[in-house]
Write a protein that holds these residues in place. Structure first.
Motif, PDB file in Angstrom:
ATOM      1  N   TRP A  63       6.853 -90.968  56.291  1.00 29.78           N
ATOM      2  CA  TRP A  63       7.131 -89.544  56.441  1.00 29.78           C
ATOM      3  C   TRP A  63       5.976 -88.717  55.883  1.00 29.78           C
ATOM      4  N   GLY A  64       5.758 -87.545  56.490  1.00 31.87           N
ATOM      5  CA  GLY A  64       4.855 -86.583  55.892  1.00 31.87           C
ATOM      6  C   GLY A  64       5.539 -85.902  54.710  1.00 31.87           C
ATOM      7  N   GLN A  65       4.789 -85.063  54.023  1.00 27.35           N
ATOM      8  CA  GLN A  65       5.327 -84.417  52.810  1.00 27.35           C
ATOM      9  C   GLN A  65       6.193 -83.207  53.119  1.00 27.35           C
ATOM     10  N   GLY A  66       6.185 -82.770  54.364  1.00 26.57           N
ATOM     11  CA  GLY A  66       7.011 -81.630  54.759  1.00 26.57           C
ATOM     12  C   GLY A  66       6.209 -80.342  54.838  1.00 26.57           C
ATOM     13  N   THR A  67       6.567 -79.507  55.798  1.00 26.06           N
ATOM     14  CA  THR A  67       5.978 -78.169  55.957  1.00 26.06           C
ATOM     15  C   THR A  67       7.107 -77.165  56.024  1.00 26.06           C
ATOM     16  N   LEU A  68       7.109 -76.217  55.091  1.00 25.56           N
ATOM     17  CA  LEU A  68       8.146 -75.186  55.072  1.00 25.56           C
ATOM     18  C   LEU A  68       7.749 -74.062  56.013  1.00 25.56           C
ATOM     19  N   VAL A  69       8.618 -73.772  56.960  1.00 24.55           N
ATOM     20  CA  VAL A  69       8.409 -72.665  57.895  1.00 24.55           C
ATOM     21  C   VAL A  69       9.474 -71.616  57.631  1.00 24.55           C
ATOM     22  N   LEU A 122       0.598 -89.736  56.104  1.00 25.56           N
ATOM     23  CA  LEU A 122       0.861 -88.644  57.023  1.00 25.56           C
ATOM     24  C   LEU A 122       0.740 -87.367  56.202  1.00 25.56           C
ATOM     25  N   VAL A 123      -0.257 -86.543  56.509  1.00 26.37           N
ATOM     26  CA  VAL A 123      -0.518 -85.342  55.726  1.00 26.37           C
ATOM     27  C   VAL A 123      -0.326 -84.120  56.622  1.00 26.37           C
ATOM     28  N   GLN A 124       0.620 -83.282  56.236  1.00 24.75           N
ATOM     29  CA  GLN A 124       0.983 -82.123  57.043  1.00 24.75           C
ATOM     30  C   GLN A 124       0.264 -80.856  56.596  1.00 24.75           C
ATOM     31  N   SER A 125       0.184 -79.905  57.498  1.00 24.36           N
ATOM     32  CA  SER A 125      -0.390 -78.610  57.191  1.00 24.36           C
ATOM     33  C   SER A 125       0.547 -77.833  56.269  1.00 24.36           C
ATOM     34  N   GLY A 126       0.034 -76.754  55.690  1.00 21.94           N
ATOM     35  CA  GLY A 126       0.744 -76.027  54.648  1.00 21.94           C
ATOM     36  C   GLY A 126       1.840 -75.102  55.150  1.00 21.94           C
ATOM     37  N   ALA A 127       2.558 -74.547  54.173  1.00 27.02           N
ATOM     38  CA  ALA A 127       3.681 -73.667  54.458  1.00 27.02           C
ATOM     39  C   ALA A 127       3.253 -72.452  55.279  1.00 27.02           C
ATOM     40  N   GLU A 128       4.182 -71.980  56.101  1.00 28.02           N
ATOM     41  CA  GLU A 128       3.913 -70.844  56.981  1.00 28.02           C
ATOM     42  C   GLU A 128       5.008 -69.799  56.838  1.00 28.02           C
ATOM     43  N   ALA A 129       4.606 -68.520  56.837  1.00 25.86           N
ATOM     44  CA  ALA A 129       5.542 -67.402  56.862  1.00 25.86           C
ATOM     45  C   ALA A 129       5.217 -66.568  58.097  1.00 25.86           C
ATOM     46  N   LYS A 130       6.169 -66.479  59.026  1.00 24.71           N
ATOM     47  CA  LYS A 130       5.907 -65.826  60.298  1.00 24.71           C
ATOM     48  C   LYS A 130       7.031 -64.836  60.619  1.00 24.71           C
ATOM     49  N   LYS A 131       6.772 -64.019  61.633  1.00 28.00           N
ATOM     50  CA  LYS A 131       7.782 -63.067  62.096  1.00 28.00           C
ATOM     51  C   LYS A 131       8.393 -63.554  63.404  1.00 28.00           C
ATOM     52  N   PRO A 132       9.622 -63.149  63.679  1.00 28.69           N
ATOM     53  CA  PRO A 132      10.247 -63.533  64.956  1.00 28.69           C
ATOM     54  C   PRO A 132       9.361 -63.130  66.124  1.00 28.69           C
ATOM     55  N   GLU A 182       6.577 -64.594  66.998  1.00 28.40           N
ATOM     56  CA  GLU A 182       5.227 -65.134  66.852  1.00 28.40           C
ATOM     57  C   GLU A 182       5.186 -66.608  67.246  1.00 28.40           C
ATOM     58  N   SER A 183       3.971 -67.084  67.518  1.00 30.53           N
ATOM     59  CA  SER A 183       3.794 -68.500  67.825  1.00 30.53           C
ATOM     60  C   SER A 183       3.299 -69.234  66.582  1.00 30.53           C
ATOM     61  N   LEU A 184       3.471 -70.570  66.612  1.00 28.68           N
ATOM     62  CA  LEU A 184       3.059 -71.366  65.459  1.00 28.68           C
ATOM     63  C   LEU A 184       2.823 -72.799  65.902  1.00 28.68           C
ATOM     64  N   LYS A 185       1.798 -73.412  65.338  1.00 24.78           N
ATOM     65  CA  LYS A 185       1.565 -74.838  65.534  1.00 24.78           C
ATOM     66  C   LYS A 185       1.327 -75.454  64.168  1.00 24.78           C
ATOM     67  N   VAL A 186       2.148 -76.440  63.814  1.00 23.60           N
ATOM     68  CA  VAL A 186       1.946 -77.171  62.573  1.00 23.60           C
ATOM     69  C   VAL A 186       1.424 -78.558  62.915  1.00 23.60           C
ATOM     70  N   SER A 187       0.666 -79.130  61.985  1.00 29.16           N
ATOM     71  CA  SER A 187       0.002 -80.404  62.272  1.00 29.16           C
ATOM     72  C   SER A 187       0.366 -81.483  61.271  1.00 29.16           C
ATOM     73  N   CYS A 188       0.105 -82.701  61.681  1.00 25.07           N
ATOM     74  CA  CYS A 188       0.348 -83.875  60.845  1.00 25.07           C
ATOM     75  C   CYS A 188      -0.791 -84.851  61.126  1.00 25.07           C
ATOM     76  N   GLN A 189      -1.693 -84.964  60.167  1.00 25.20           N
ATOM     77  CA  GLN A 189      -2.840 -85.864  60.339  1.00 25.20           C
ATOM     78  C   GLN A 189      -2.508 -87.223  59.742  1.00 25.20           C
ATOM     79  N   THR A 190      -2.735 -88.269  60.525  1.00 25.05           N
ATOM     80  CA  THR A 190      -2.363 -89.606  60.080  1.00 25.05           C
ATOM     81  C   THR A 190      -3.601 -90.450  59.790  1.00 25.05           C
ATOM     82  N   SER A 191      -3.404 -91.484  58.995  1.00 20.90           N
ATOM     83  CA  SER A 191      -4.464 -92.441  58.707  1.00 20.90           C
ATOM     84  C   SER A 191      -3.845 -93.758  58.276  1.00 20.90           C
ATOM     85  N   GLY A 192      -4.639 -94.804  58.321  1.00 22.97           N
ATOM     86  CA  GLY A 192      -4.194 -96.098  57.817  1.00 22.97           C
ATOM     87  C   GLY A 192      -3.512 -97.003  58.814  1.00 22.97           C
TER      88      GLY A 192
END
Lengths: 118, 110
Positions: free
Chosen positions: A109-115, A4-14, A16-26
């Motif tokens: 588990w994925g590796q985690g995405t810091l928002v 499970l490989v997640q998208s990278g860290a995000e820094a946003k402002k109140p 704003e919209s955001l979509k994080v992803s988790c690509q799976t395999s295996g």
């Protein structure tokens, strides 16, 4: 091998919209519930919700119903977590998490995405 | 506020046995199986115990767990320095229709 490989860290402002992803395999993506878990220093681990990609049946934890949207794209074996309007309190580490086929436990588990929202 | 209650901390010296409790309700632990996770800072959590007392492959036998009524417990015997981590119990809650985590217990090896 299940991954499970997640998208990278995000820094946003109140607001704003955001979509994080988790690509799976295996493994056969449509056949396992997969969802998201939030970790914050003050609240530990919190189960946000899960989706069954086979039919898009989705369940949300009580604190997250109406606050986020979980979706899946079977064509690319990917699950998403979407916010339409972020709040500072959404700051945290987000893990995608696959449930075993026959039970409720999370086996991968994925590796985690810091928002960060500020 | 977590639905499952754990003590915030536990500690022991190397080689000792440490036990962590997890208190739930009839709709959570009372009706469903309990899982336990180990969470090391900066990493993804790891499944330690599932279905009350079963260990996934690769988890040492030093880790054991049990369930009785609406409570469960995790025991770590032969405590080692690499066991320093946060430990969470979890279970499905039929009333909330959600998988709930405990409040977490920080284990310190003295």
């Amino acid at each position: 091998e299940v991954q499970l490989v997640q998208s990278g860290a995000e820094a946003k402002k109140p607001g704003e919209s955001l979509k994080v992803s988790c690509q799976t395999s295996g493994y056969n993506f449509p056949n396992n519930w997969i969802g998201w878990v939030r970790q914050t220093p003050g609240n530990g681990l919190e189960w946000m919700g899960i989706i069954y990609p086979g039919d898009s049946d989705t369940r949300y934890g009580p604190s997250f119903q109406g606050q986020v949207t979980i979706s899946a794209d079977k064509s690319i074996n990917t699950v998403y977590l979407h916010w339409s309007s972020l709040k500072a309190s959404d700051t945290g580490m987000y893990f995608c998490a696959r449930r075993t086929a026959g039970g409720s436990e999370i086996d991968y588990w994925g590796q985690g995405t810091l928002v960060t929202v500020s | 506020q977590s639905v499952l209650t754990q003590p915030p901390s536990a500690s022991g010296t190397p080689g000792q046995r440490v036990s962590i409790s997890c208190s739930g309700s009839p709709s959570s632990i009372g009706s469903n199986t309990v899982d336990w996770y180990q969470h090391l800072p900066g990493t993804a959590p790891q499944l330690l115990i599932y279905e009350n007392d079963r260990r996934p492959s690769g988890i040492p036998a030093r880790f054991s767990a049990s369930k009785a009524g609406t409570s469960a417990s995790l025991a770590i015997s032969g405590l080692q320095s690499q066991d320093e981590a946060d430990y969470y119990c979890a279970a499905w809650d039929g009333s909330l229709n959600a998988y709930v985590f405990g409040s977490g217990t920080r284990v310190t090896v003295l």
